[in-house]
Design a protein around this motif. Structure first.
Motif, short mmCIF file in Angstrom:
data_model
loop_
_atom_site.label_atom_id
_atom_site.label_comp_id
_atom_site.label_asym_id
_atom_site.label_seq_id
_atom_site.Cartn_x
_atom_site.Cartn_y
_atom_site.Cartn_z
N TRP A 476 -12.54 -22.07 18.19
CA TRP A 476 -10.85 -22.61 18.25
C TRP A 476 -10.70 -22.80 16.96
CZ3 TRP A 476 -11.15 -22.95 22.82
CH2 TRP A 476 -12.36 -23.28 23.62
N GLU A 477 -11.18 -22.95 15.59
CA GLU A 477 -9.93 -22.64 14.57
C GLU A 477 -8.54 -21.06 14.63
OE1 GLU A 477 -11.26 -22.36 9.66
OE2 GLU A 477 -11.83 -22.08 11.06
N LYS A 478 -9.47 -20.33 15.49
CA LYS A 478 -8.33 -18.85 15.32
C LYS A 478 -7.13 -19.75 16.21
CE LYS A 478 -11.18 -15.28 14.31
NZ LYS A 478 -12.01 -15.71 13.81
N LEU A 479 -7.30 -20.07 17.79
CA LEU A 479 -6.61 -20.84 18.47
C LEU A 479 -5.60 -21.95 17.95
CD1 LEU A 479 -5.93 -21.01 21.59
CD2 LEU A 479 -6.75 -22.91 22.03
N LEU A 480 -6.31 -22.91 16.42
CA LEU A 480 -5.01 -23.54 16.37
C LEU A 480 -4.84 -22.88 15.21
CD1 LEU A 480 -4.33 -26.63 15.02
CD2 LEU A 480 -6.09 -26.51 13.84
N GLU A 481 -4.47 -21.91 14.11
CA GLU A 481 -3.96 -20.88 13.56
C GLU A 481 -2.95 -20.54 14.48
OE1 GLU A 481 -7.27 -18.25 11.92
OE2 GLU A 481 -7.98 -19.99 10.75
N TYR A 482 -3.38 -19.62 15.58
CA TYR A 482 -2.41 -19.00 16.12
C TYR A 482 -1.21 -20.17 16.28
CZ TYR A 482 -0.25 -16.91 19.67
OH TYR A 482 0.68 -16.09 20.96
N VAL A 483 -1.38 -21.32 17.39
CA VAL A 483 -0.85 -22.69 17.61
C VAL A 483 0.64 -22.72 16.56
CG1 VAL A 483 -0.49 -24.65 19.04
CG2 VAL A 483 -2.30 -22.68 19.65
N GLN A 484 0.06 -22.78 15.31
CA GLN A 484 0.60 -23.27 14.01
C GLN A 484 1.33 -22.36 13.24
OE1 GLN A 484 -3.26 -23.92 11.13
NE2 GLN A 484 -2.71 -26.60 11.31
N LYS A 485 1.56 -21.12 14.24
CA LYS A 485 2.61 -20.28 14.27
C LYS A 485 3.30 -20.19 15.07
CE LYS A 485 -0.97 -17.00 11.38
NZ LYS A 485 -1.70 -16.08 11.44
N LEU A 497 -7.40 -27.79 22.21
CA LEU A 497 -7.88 -28.52 20.92
C LEU A 497 -7.42 -29.91 20.59
CD1 LEU A 497 -5.06 -25.73 19.68
CD2 LEU A 497 -7.12 -25.39 18.90
N LEU A 498 -7.37 -30.23 21.49
CA LEU A 498 -7.52 -32.01 21.27
C LEU A 498 -8.67 -32.61 21.27
CD1 LEU A 498 -5.30 -34.14 21.61
CD2 LEU A 498 -6.35 -34.63 24.20
N THR A 499 -9.94 -31.87 21.29
CA THR A 499 -11.00 -32.56 21.07
C THR A 499 -11.36 -32.70 19.76
OG1 THR A 499 -12.16 -32.58 23.33
CG2 THR A 499 -13.52 -33.27 21.45
#
Length: 572
Positions: A476-485, A497-499
């Motif tokens: 999930w941390e990698k997914l968050l980094e991807y969406v932030q980019k 990511l919401l939880t």
């Protein structure tokens, strides 16, 4: 869309063709599995399965067919299946009603279709009155007049009557310059469908010569029509597929003898026409049907001479390399069919191997090697294909898949994993999941991080493999980094990511909404922005959504359409 009115939502031509299949009793068993889910067998050029899911009110929740038709969401097999299912439902309801009426001692009116109503009214009329009614209708509509003439004709002029009907529809669809627009193309082919239906009936009645004549005259008219028609919706192509379906029926059922020979000569003659100069695929299809009715060495010799003739013509034509390769392979496939039919399995396999430079032949040769468990030969052919077709990614994947199958059958786990990794990096995420299944969980945690690194380097649509893989592995941390980019993808990925990261998700929504508002200029854009604001409220970001509504209302007060849409966003 409900079972009792689905025809309103399906193209008229598809409905007509499906109704024809239904009336020809091409429906097999209706398997009521559970919870209003039905699997229905329909026979066409092959046997197909239609799956239908109904809800409690008989609305069609889901419908699908495993046929190759791609011209729209519904095919003729689905229409035929839905008609059969509706009939079964009506009979079931009627049976229940009769049972309840018997118990209650009452009789309730039964709803009937328009066809049944007309049949009931017409069946009690005198013959003379019916004839006069038809004459009155025909005098006011030449198309109906032509159809009546064709339907009740016989003998030598029947074919001409059906051609006249087909041309009537085409002429009515033409504009003043003789061109048929995209919008009118569907109407133009309606006559062709009627001729196809007659050809099918002729085959059922064992009038094979008439069936072939009618099928081929449709081919003739449709290829001619393409010279001055916009067939971007594929209406003409769909008719051609129907003709081919009829030709399959004819060549499968015509008995050996004079009729089969006449069918062979007629189809071969049609394939030789100049109109197929630009429609090579349809010419090759006709030649394929010829092979099905070749009965003796004399016919085979005649056919092979024709193949030599078109091969010479092909060499004389000014074609690019791709089309020359396509036609050469198509001719070789016809030769292979002949050899397989007359010379036995060994000769056919030898021919396959000798022509393995063609991808279709290589594929057939590999399948043959697998069938006889010659795994070394199958692997060699696949590796050779990868080397020869290194500039064609689609073929490389196909040959790698064959290698993977060889290694699975021979239990070579290391090689399975090696080629599995190559396939996983090729673009289809299912290969990643297959590769994962080849490892124990403790092993896999050491393998997948390296694949994620490779995915992250890829660009374009293929990068979806990266997000699919990190979701698969719950990174999930990698997914968050991807969406932030890539904040424009927050709506796609907010759920997982919401939880763990609610505040970051809200901020990403805010960032994307602000960016989208700055580049929006139409009401449809504003509606999309407001739908994301409502979603933000729904997932708990009410405070940020409220601030955004205030900011956007002030920032874009000179955009009245945006202002109106923002007023409809309910925030606390």
């Amino acid at each position: 869309m409900k079972l009792n009115d689905f025809e309103q939502y399906v193209d008229d031509i598809i409905v007509e063709r499906g109704r024809q299949y239904y009336q020809e009793k091409r429906i097999g068993d209706i398997d009521n599995q559970q919870d209003n889910r039905y699997v229905i067998a329909v026979t066409g050029s092959d046997d197909y399965l239609v799956v239908v899911q109904l809800d409690e009110q008989e609305a069609i929740v889901e419908a699908g067919c495993n046929c190759p038709y791609t011209g729209g969401p519904y095919c003729k097999h689905m229409v035929a299946a839905l008609l059969a299912l509706r009939e079964e439902e009506v009979q079931t309801v009627a049976a229940k009603r009769v049972s309840s009426e018997k118990k209650a001692g009452t009789v309730l009116p039964v709803k009937t279709s328009l066809r049944e109503q007309l049949k009931s009214g017409l069946s009690c009329q005198p013959k003379e009155k019916l004839i006069n009614l038809l004459l009155d209708i025909a005098e006011n509509d030449l198309t109906i007049a032509d159809e009546i003439k064709a339907e009740f004709s016989s003998g030598s002029d029947e074919k001409e009557k059906w051609i006249r009907l087909m041309r009537r529809y085409i002429e009515q669809a033409e504009d003043d310059d003789g061109f048929i627009s995209y919008r009118n193309c569907q109407r133009a082919v309606e006559g062709a469908y009627k001729v196809v239906a007659r050809a099918r009936r002729a085959c059922d009645e064992q009038e094979y010569e008439l069936a072939v004549d009618l099928a081929l005259c449709v081919m003739c008219e449709m290829t001619g029509m393409l010279e001055s028609a916009d067939d971007s919706a594929g209406d003409v192509s769909t008719v051609i597929y129907e003709v081919q379906d009829v030709l399959v029926q004819i060549t499968d059922t015509v008995p050996p003898g004079p009729e089969a020979e006449k069918c062979f000569l007629k189809i071969l003659h049609e394939a030789d026409q100049r109109r197929y100069h630009n429609w090579s695929e349809w010419r090759m299809d006709l030649l394929h049907f010829c092979i099905a009715v070749i009965q003796n060495p004399r016919q085979r010799e005649q056919f092979e001479q024709y193949l030599k003739k078109i091969s010479l013509k092909m060499e004389e034509k000014d074609q690019d390399a791709f089309f020359r390769e396509y036609e050469s392979e198509a001719i070789a496939l016809l030769q292979y069919e002949l050899i397989d039919k007359f010379d036995g399995k060994k000769a056919a396999v030898d021919f396959l191997y000798a022509h393995r430079n063609f991808s279709r032949f290589r594929e057939l040769a590999i399948q043959e090697a697998l069938a006889v468990q010659d795994y070394a030969k199958a692997e060699m052919l696949a590796l050779e294909g990868e080397e020869n077709d290194h500039k064609l990614p689609g073929l490389i994947i196909k040959w790698k898949e064959f290698r993977a199958e060889v290694y699975r059958l021979t239990k070579q786990l290391d090689k399975m994993r090696e080629v599995g990794r190559e396939l996983a990096l090729s673009g289809n995420f299912t290969y990643y999941q297959k590769l994962k299944s080849m490892y124990e969980p403790a092993e896999w945690v050491q393998i997948y991080p390296g694949i994620l690194v490779e995915f992250a380097k890829q660009s374009g649509y293929i990068n979806d493999n990266y997000t699919s893989a990190i979701i698969e592995e719950q990174e999930w941390e990698k997914l968050l980094e991807y969406v932030q980019k890539n904040p424009h993808r927050i709506v796609e990925f907010y759920r997982p990511l919401l939880t763990k990261y609610p505040e970051q998700v809200y901020e990403l929504f805010k960032e994307e909404i602000l960016q989208d508002a700055a580049r929006s200029s139409k009401r449809s854009h504003y509606k999309n922005i407001c739908s994301r604001l409502r979603l933000l409220v729904k997932i708990g970001g009410n405070r940020i959504a409220a601030d955004l509504v205030k900011h956007l209302t002030f920032e874009y007060m000179r955009r009245p359409a945006f202002y109106e849409e923002l007023k409809n966003v309910k925030v606390k």
